[in-house]
Write a protein that holds these residues in place. Structure first.
Motif, PDB file in Angstrom:
ATOM      1  N   GLY A   5       0.808  -1.221   0.000  1.00  0.00           N
ATOM      2  CA  GLY A   5       0.000   0.000   0.000  1.00  0.00           C
ATOM      3  C   GLY A   5       0.833   1.259   0.000  1.00  0.00           C
ATOM      4  N   ILE A   6       2.032   1.185   0.578  1.00  0.00           N
ATOM      5  CA  ILE A   6       2.926   2.348   0.569  1.00  0.00           C
ATOM      6  C   ILE A   6       3.306   2.709  -0.863  1.00  0.00           C
ATOM      7  N   TYR A   7       3.635   1.705  -1.671  1.00  0.00           N
ATOM      8  CA  TYR A   7       3.965   1.961  -3.071  1.00  0.00           C
ATOM      9  C   TYR A   7       2.765   2.526  -3.822  1.00  0.00           C
ATOM     10  N   VAL A   8       1.583   1.981  -3.542  1.00  0.00           N
ATOM     11  CA  VAL A   8       0.375   2.495  -4.188  1.00  0.00           C
ATOM     12  C   VAL A   8       0.143   3.945  -3.796  1.00  0.00           C
ATOM     13  N   GLY A   9       0.342   4.257  -2.499  1.00  0.00           N
ATOM     14  CA  GLY A   9       0.160   5.631  -2.041  1.00  0.00           C
ATOM     15  C   GLY A   9       1.121   6.598  -2.705  1.00  0.00           C
ATOM     16  N   VAL A  10       2.375   6.188  -2.859  1.00  0.00           N
ATOM     17  CA  VAL A  10       3.360   7.047  -3.537  1.00  0.00           C
ATOM     18  C   VAL A  10       2.954   7.273  -4.987  1.00  0.00           C
ATOM     19  N   ALA A  11       2.493   6.205  -5.654  1.00  0.00           N
ATOM     20  CA  ALA A  11       2.065   6.336  -7.049  1.00  0.00           C
ATOM     21  C   ALA A  11       0.888   7.299  -7.178  1.00  0.00           C
ATOM     22  N   LEU A  12      -0.096   7.165  -6.292  1.00  0.00           N
ATOM     23  CA  LEU A  12      -1.251   8.074  -6.324  1.00  0.00           C
ATOM     24  C   LEU A  12      -0.833   9.508  -6.025  1.00  0.00           C
ATOM     25  N   PHE A  13       0.112   9.657  -5.102  1.00  0.00           N
ATOM     26  CA  PHE A  13       0.599  10.986  -4.751  1.00  0.00           C
ATOM     27  C   PHE A  13       1.248  11.657  -5.966  1.00  0.00           C
ATOM     28  N   LEU A  14       2.078  10.905  -6.683  1.00  0.00           N
ATOM     29  CA  LEU A  14       2.741  11.452  -7.872  1.00  0.00           C
ATOM     30  C   LEU A  14       1.742  11.753  -8.983  1.00  0.00           C
ATOM     31  N   MET A  15       0.702  10.935  -9.086  1.00  0.00           N
ATOM     32  CA  MET A  15      -0.310  11.146 -10.120  1.00  0.00           C
ATOM     33  C   MET A  15      -1.117  12.417  -9.865  1.00  0.00           C
ATOM     34  N   GLY A  16      -1.047  12.934  -8.647  1.00  0.00           N
ATOM     35  CA  GLY A  16      -1.778  14.157  -8.316  1.00  0.00           C
ATOM     36  C   GLY A  16      -1.054  15.424  -8.695  1.00  0.00           C
ATOM     37  N   PHE A  17       0.222  15.281  -9.102  1.00  0.00           N
ATOM     38  CA  PHE A  17       1.005  16.455  -9.492  1.00  0.00           C
ATOM     39  C   PHE A  17       0.961  16.648 -11.002  1.00  0.00           C
ATOM     40  N   GLY A  18       1.488  17.777 -11.426  1.00  0.00           N
ATOM     41  CA  GLY A  18       1.594  18.059 -12.855  1.00  0.00           C
ATOM     42  C   GLY A  18       0.339  18.676 -13.430  1.00  0.00           C
ATOM     43  N   ASP A  19       0.325  18.753 -14.767  1.00  0.00           N
ATOM     44  CA  ASP A  19      -0.790  19.410 -15.449  1.00  0.00           C
ATOM     45  C   ASP A  19      -2.023  18.522 -15.527  1.00  0.00           C
ATOM     46  N   THR A  20      -1.802  17.208 -15.523  1.00  0.00           N
ATOM     47  CA  THR A  20      -2.950  16.315 -15.699  1.00  0.00           C
ATOM     48  C   THR A  20      -3.778  16.166 -14.433  1.00  0.00           C
ATOM     49  N   ASN A  21      -3.117  16.049 -13.280  1.00  0.00           N
ATOM     50  CA  ASN A  21      -3.817  15.847 -12.002  1.00  0.00           C
ATOM     51  C   ASN A  21      -4.838  14.709 -12.118  1.00  0.00           C
ATOM     52  N   ILE A  22      -4.317  13.527 -12.424  1.00  0.00           N
ATOM     53  CA  ILE A  22      -5.194  12.376 -12.676  1.00  0.00           C
ATOM     54  C   ILE A  22      -6.077  12.075 -11.473  1.00  0.00           C
ATOM     55  N   VAL A  23      -5.508  12.159 -10.282  1.00  0.00           N
ATOM     56  CA  VAL A  23      -6.279  11.954  -9.055  1.00  0.00           C
ATOM     57  C   VAL A  23      -5.918  13.066  -8.073  1.00  0.00           C
ATOM     58  N   PRO A  24      -6.811  13.397  -7.148  1.00  0.00           N
ATOM     59  CA  PRO A  24      -6.469  14.401  -6.135  1.00  0.00           C
ATOM     60  C   PRO A  24      -5.289  13.948  -5.279  1.00  0.00           C
ATOM     61  N   VAL A  25      -4.420  14.885  -4.909  1.00  0.00           N
ATOM     62  CA  VAL A  25      -3.235  14.561  -4.127  1.00  0.00           C
ATOM     63  C   VAL A  25      -3.614  13.934  -2.794  1.00  0.00           C
TER      64      VAL A  25
END
Length: 289
Positions: A41-61
């Motif tokens: 789950g830690i790896y999943v959390g880091v992945a979701l956290f990174l997906m929240g950055f940038g122009d796309t903002n795929i998921v909320p941080v």
């Protein structure tokens, strides 16, 4: 007459597959699976956290932050339950079967083998980006400073003190063992604090963050992964230290000291490799500003 499984349930453990676990070290349990789920789950959390950055903002941080907090909590709970039922419960009622102790040590070696694979993936990523056309990155700050050298010396010293502590308990010198083990734990905590301070300096004063290009993800990914392992090692040493104060170790009973030492020496060796490959390697060939 109560069966072996019923006896284990009467002790309040309520764990499965009693007959398959080495005698003298508790019962087989679900705790390793809980611990593994938390680590994943830690790896999943880091992945979701990174997906929240940038122009796309795929998921909320906040999704990544919440997942990280929950995963770390699950991991620590699982680790506590695993260690308690494997080593702490009914400590003095167990024998000193060297064969069973050897099985647990080989189990730690197998676990460390999986950790080698985990860190190898991070190193391969770093070597890949370093050989690419975007190297050297112009945004890279000076990495190889006095702080990392001091931190490295502290971690190496902690390996030395732990080795001496392990030798002391083998000779049944409990006073020396407790003192050196406490010093090892203190050095480990200082190292973790030093790494947190290094992050603060890079982020607040250098503007070097996790999202600073591919080198940022490589640096914080590798050093953060190592910092997590050192933190887990400090938790293990803390548990061993508390148990040592309770008088739970002797020349015949120290298998958890051995396995914790193996883990701590491993993370120390990984840090030395990180310094050589990441800190020194990143500055060789330019890129520091």
């Amino acid at each position: 007459m109560a069966t072996e499984t019923e006896d284990a349930h009467d002790e309040g453990h309520h764990l499965p597959a009693v007959e398959d676990w080495p005698r003298g070290f508790g019962e087989a349990s679900w705790w390793p699976f809980v611990t593994a789920a938390g680590a994943g789950g830690i790896y999943v959390g880091v992945a979701l956290f990174l997906m929240g950055f940038g122009d796309t903002n795929i998921v909320p941080v906040v999704y990544g932050q919440a997942t990280l907090v929950g995963a770390v909590g699950l991991f620590l709970v699982g680790l506590y339950g695993w260690l308690y039922h494997a080593f702490v419960s009914h400590f003095w009622q167990r024998g000193t079967d060297e064969h069973s102790a050897s099985k647990l040590q080989w189990g730690m070696i197998a676990f460390l083998g999986s950790e080698v694979a985990t860190f190898s993936g991070g190193f391969v990523y770093f070597f890949f980006i370093r050989s690419g056309p975007s190297w050297p990155p112009g945004e890279l700050p000076p990495l190889l400073g006095s702080l990392v050298l001091i931190n490295t010396a502290i971690l190496i010293a902690s390996s030395v003190t732990l080795h001496l502590a392990h030798g002391a308990i083998r000779k049944n010198n409990r006073g020396r063992f407790i003192g050196l083990l406490g010093l090892t734990l203190l050095l480990g905590i200082v190292f973790i604090g030093g790494q947190v301070y290094e992050y603060y300096e890079f982020i607040a004063h250098e503007g070097f963050t996790l999202t600073t290009g591919i080198i940022g993800s490589a640096f914080y990914g590798l050093t953060g992964l190592h910092g997590l392992h050192v933190t887990m090692g400090a938790v293990l040493l803390g548990i061993v230290f508390v148990r040592s104060l309770l008088g739970q170790y002797s020349a015949d009973r120290h298998v958890s000291v051995t396995t914790a030492s193996m883990y701590w020496h491993f993370v120390d060796a990984v840090w030395i490799l990180l310094v050589v490959v990441l800190y020194v390697g990143a500055e060789i060939g330019g890129g520091a500003v």
